[in-house]
Design a protein around this motif. Sequence first.
Motif, PDB file in Angstrom:
ATOM      1  N   LEU A   1       5.394  13.327  53.627  1.00  0.00           N
ATOM      2  CA  LEU A   1       6.103  12.901  54.828  1.00  0.00           C
ATOM      3  C   LEU A   1       7.597  13.180  54.689  1.00  0.00           C
ATOM      4  O   LEU A   1       8.248  13.617  55.646  1.00  0.00           O
ATOM      5  N   GLU A   2       8.132  12.980  53.503  1.00  0.00           N
ATOM      6  CA  GLU A   2       9.546  13.241  53.285  1.00  0.00           C
ATOM      7  C   GLU A   2       9.859  14.733  53.388  1.00  0.00           C
ATOM      8  O   GLU A   2      10.906  15.124  53.931  1.00  0.00           O
TER       9      GLU A   2
ATOM     10  N   SER B   1       9.832  25.692  49.518  1.00  0.00           N
ATOM     11  CA  SER B   1       9.469  26.320  50.792  1.00  0.00           C
ATOM     12  C   SER B   1      10.581  26.140  51.825  1.00  0.00           C
ATOM     13  O   SER B   1      10.840  27.050  52.623  1.00  0.00           O
ATOM     14  N   LEU B   2      11.238  24.988  51.809  1.00  0.00           N
ATOM     15  CA  LEU B   2      12.328  24.768  52.752  1.00  0.00           C
ATOM     16  C   LEU B   2      13.498  25.707  52.460  1.00  0.00           C
ATOM     17  O   LEU B   2      14.099  26.263  53.392  1.00  0.00           O
ATOM     18  N   ALA B   3      13.782  25.907  51.183  1.00  0.00           N
ATOM     19  CA  ALA B   3      14.867  26.821  50.809  1.00  0.00           C
ATOM     20  C   ALA B   3      14.578  28.236  51.317  1.00  0.00           C
ATOM     21  O   ALA B   3      15.463  28.914  51.852  1.00  0.00           O
ATOM     22  N   ARG B   4      13.330  28.689  51.180  1.00  0.00           N
ATOM     23  CA  ARG B   4      12.960  30.020  51.654  1.00  0.00           C
ATOM     24  C   ARG B   4      13.040  30.086  53.187  1.00  0.00           C
ATOM     25  O   ARG B   4      13.500  31.073  53.762  1.00  0.00           O
ATOM     26  N   ALA B   5      12.585  29.019  53.844  1.00  0.00           N
ATOM     27  CA  ALA B   5      12.620  28.994  55.304  1.00  0.00           C
ATOM     28  C   ALA B   5      14.053  29.116  55.820  1.00  0.00           C
ATOM     29  O   ALA B   5      14.326  29.870  56.765  1.00  0.00           O
ATOM     30  N   LEU B   6      14.971  28.404  55.199  1.00  0.00           N
ATOM     31  CA  LEU B   6      16.368  28.456  55.636  1.00  0.00           C
ATOM     32  C   LEU B   6      16.972  29.831  55.363  1.00  0.00           C
ATOM     33  O   LEU B   6      17.783  30.335  56.159  1.00  0.00           O
ATOM     34  N   GLN B   7      16.558  30.438  54.266  1.00  0.00           N
ATOM     35  CA  GLN B   7      17.020  31.798  53.973  1.00  0.00           C
ATOM     36  C   GLN B   7      16.566  32.757  55.074  1.00  0.00           C
ATOM     37  O   GLN B   7      17.338  33.615  55.535  1.00  0.00           O
ATOM     38  N   LEU B   8      15.331  32.622  55.521  1.00  0.00           N
ATOM     39  CA  LEU B   8      14.817  33.478  56.594  1.00  0.00           C
ATOM     40  C   LEU B   8      15.553  33.215  57.906  1.00  0.00           C
ATOM     41  O   LEU B   8      15.899  34.154  58.642  1.00  0.00           O
ATOM     42  N   LEU B   9      15.791  31.959  58.208  1.00  0.00           N
ATOM     43  CA  LEU B   9      16.449  31.621  59.467  1.00  0.00           C
ATOM     44  C   LEU B   9      17.895  32.104  59.520  1.00  0.00           C
ATOM     45  O   LEU B   9      18.462  32.265  60.610  1.00  0.00           O
TER      46      LEU B   9
ATOM     47  N   GLN C   1       2.930  11.146  63.191  1.00  0.00           N
ATOM     48  CA  GLN C   1       3.689   9.914  63.053  1.00  0.00           C
ATOM     49  C   GLN C   1       4.554   9.732  64.299  1.00  0.00           C
ATOM     50  O   GLN C   1       4.986  10.702  64.929  1.00  0.00           O
ATOM     51  N   LYS C   2       4.826   8.490  64.646  1.00  0.00           N
ATOM     52  CA  LYS C   2       5.571   8.183  65.868  1.00  0.00           C
ATOM     53  C   LYS C   2       6.908   8.913  65.918  1.00  0.00           C
ATOM     54  O   LYS C   2       7.345   9.372  66.972  1.00  0.00           O
ATOM     55  N   GLU C   3       7.548   9.052  64.758  1.00  0.00           N
ATOM     56  CA  GLU C   3       8.873   9.685  64.720  1.00  0.00           C
ATOM     57  C   GLU C   3       8.829  11.170  65.079  1.00  0.00           C
ATOM     58  O   GLU C   3       9.849  11.760  65.443  1.00  0.00           O
ATOM     59  N   PHE C   4       7.619  11.775  64.988  1.00  0.00           N
ATOM     60  CA  PHE C   4       7.482  13.198  65.281  1.00  0.00           C
ATOM     61  C   PHE C   4       6.929  13.484  66.681  1.00  0.00           C
ATOM     62  O   PHE C   4       6.803  14.646  67.068  1.00  0.00           O
ATOM     63  N   GLU C   5       6.572  12.447  67.421  1.00  0.00           N
ATOM     64  CA  GLU C   5       5.923  12.645  68.719  1.00  0.00           C
ATOM     65  C   GLU C   5       6.760  13.501  69.671  1.00  0.00           C
ATOM     66  O   GLU C   5       6.220  14.275  70.452  1.00  0.00           O
ATOM     67  N   LYS C   6       8.062  13.373  69.600  1.00  0.00           N
ATOM     68  CA  LYS C   6       8.916  14.121  70.526  1.00  0.00           C
ATOM     69  C   LYS C   6       8.878  15.632  70.275  1.00  0.00           C
ATOM     70  O   LYS C   6       9.316  16.420  71.121  1.00  0.00           O
ATOM     71  N   TYR C   7       8.335  16.036  69.133  1.00  0.00           N
ATOM     72  CA  TYR C   7       8.248  17.457  68.811  1.00  0.00           C
ATOM     73  C   TYR C   7       6.878  18.046  69.148  1.00  0.00           C
ATOM     74  O   TYR C   7       6.667  19.259  68.978  1.00  0.00           O
ATOM     75  N   ARG C   8       5.944  17.226  69.583  1.00  0.00           N
ATOM     76  CA  ARG C   8       4.576  17.677  69.826  1.00  0.00           C
ATOM     77  C   ARG C   8       4.543  18.855  70.798  1.00  0.00           C
ATOM     78  O   ARG C   8       5.249  18.863  71.808  1.00  0.00           O
TER      79      ARG C   8
ATOM     80  N   ALA D   1      12.381  19.031  56.549  1.00  0.00           N
ATOM     81  CA  ALA D   1      12.247  20.299  57.262  1.00  0.00           C
ATOM     82  C   ALA D   1      12.724  20.170  58.706  1.00  0.00           C
ATOM     83  O   ALA D   1      13.487  21.014  59.200  1.00  0.00           O
ATOM     84  N   VAL D   2      12.299  19.113  59.372  1.00  0.00           N
ATOM     85  CA  VAL D   2      12.711  18.910  60.760  1.00  0.00           C
ATOM     86  C   VAL D   2      14.230  18.782  60.856  1.00  0.00           C
ATOM     87  O   VAL D   2      14.872  19.399  61.716  1.00  0.00           O
ATOM     88  N   ARG D   3      14.805  17.986  59.981  1.00  0.00           N
ATOM     89  CA  ARG D   3      16.253  17.767  60.000  1.00  0.00           C
ATOM     90  C   ARG D   3      17.030  19.074  59.832  1.00  0.00           C
ATOM     91  O   ARG D   3      17.998  19.338  60.556  1.00  0.00           O
ATOM     92  N   GLU D   4      16.570  19.932  58.919  1.00  0.00           N
ATOM     93  CA  GLU D   4      17.270  21.192  58.668  1.00  0.00           C
ATOM     94  C   GLU D   4      17.005  22.216  59.775  1.00  0.00           C
ATOM     95  O   GLU D   4      17.910  22.930  60.203  1.00  0.00           O
ATOM     96  N   PHE D   5      15.766  22.276  60.254  1.00  0.00           N
ATOM     97  CA  PHE D   5      15.426  23.272  61.272  1.00  0.00           C
ATOM     98  C   PHE D   5      16.144  23.010  62.591  1.00  0.00           C
ATOM     99  O   PHE D   5      16.462  23.946  63.329  1.00  0.00           O
ATOM    100  N   GLU D   6      16.401  21.748  62.900  1.00  0.00           N
ATOM    101  CA  GLU D   6      17.079  21.428  64.155  1.00  0.00           C
ATOM    102  C   GLU D   6      18.512  21.979  64.200  1.00  0.00           C
ATOM    103  O   GLU D   6      19.087  22.106  65.271  1.00  0.00           O
ATOM    104  N   LYS D   7      19.044  22.336  63.053  1.00  0.00           N
ATOM    105  CA  LYS D   7      20.374  22.939  63.009  1.00  0.00           C
ATOM    106  C   LYS D   7      20.353  24.384  63.520  1.00  0.00           C
ATOM    107  O   LYS D   7      21.395  24.951  63.847  1.00  0.00           O
ATOM    108  N   TYR D   8      19.149  24.971  63.569  1.00  0.00           N
ATOM    109  CA  TYR D   8      19.008  26.379  63.948  1.00  0.00           C
ATOM    110  C   TYR D   8      18.456  26.569  65.364  1.00  0.00           C
ATOM    111  O   TYR D   8      18.725  27.579  66.008  1.00  0.00           O
TER     112      TYR D   8
END
Length: 346
Positions: free
Chosen positions: A200-201, A302-310, A225-232, A206-213
């Motif tokens: 979950l962490e 995986s997050l580090a690689r994702a940010l590199q791609l973005l 989870q309830k905290e992710f519903e807005k992204y559905r 991932a969500v926190r970092e991806f929203e910057k892009y």
Amino acid sequence: MRILFNIGHPAQVHLFKNLLWNLEEKGHICKITAVDKEVSLNLLDAYGFEYDVVGNAKFTSFTKATEMIKIEYILYRTAKSFKPNILVGGVGNVYISHLGKLIGKTSIIFDDTEHSKVEHFLMDPFATVICTPSSYRTDLGEKQIRYSGNHELAYLHPDYFTPNPEVIKELGIKENDTFIILRFVSWGAIHDVGHAGLTLEDKRNAVREFEKYGRVLMSSEKPLQKEFEKYRINVSPEKMHDLLYYATLLYGDSATMASECAVLGTHAIFCDYAGRGYTDEEEKRYGLVYNFYNEDSMGKDSLARALQLLNNPLLKKEGRQKREKLLIEKIDVTKFMMEVIEKYGK
């Protein structure tokens, strides 16, 4: 020929849909049975298929075992009335292999998942033929037919699929906008016992970092989870591939969706302790999927690689170029499946 198909997973609706239409166009009679799992029935309805529901997906070893007996009994009754010449199933389809042996008919399985050891133990001795991608890690012996392709090419090859931009308009996204799709599976399969993938962490980070892009969209087999519903993702399931085509990046633990992205020219991050032969190939040969196996570090790595791609402004253009190489080197998988079925049907 009279051909009985059993659909055990939503991805198999896509895998077999063009094959079913082509077989029926050639005069063959096809009957579809389906296990109710996630959006399988929704997809069958969306594509206008008639089908019989033979059971439900279960999440514990005991309920899976009891449901298997029930499903095989219903399939046996169906086969007695339909009288098929040949039986067809997808990944780990124990039911079709058992039914084939029971009624003395050829069973053809199209499999791409090597680490489903329980399913293979129950299925392989009874199946007539098991067709796998050439990248499949395991040698299954004389029953195995390898081909240069993967399941996703059966429905996402440009001969069968043209992306529709209407889906991103529904979501208020422009074609050049950056948006990232997160996809998480249920981890309810027998071979996944003891594993859980991204934490979950990890997902929160991932969500926190991806929203910057750009915009973040999320899809999950399990309730979010309830905290992710807005992204559905609120689009009908048959439009998901259009969305993947226009996405900037996919991140998650779905092997099928990672490979779908590769075939579409969209880069994908795939986190799974076991991986797959076809996603290995999509990384090593085509650079479209990035695999992470270590459960202790996959979230961070995986997050580090994702940010590199973005951070690569040419990411989408490079993805389309890599896709062209993949398409040149792979076969028409629907045509291959048709040839195998007609060969063994004779």
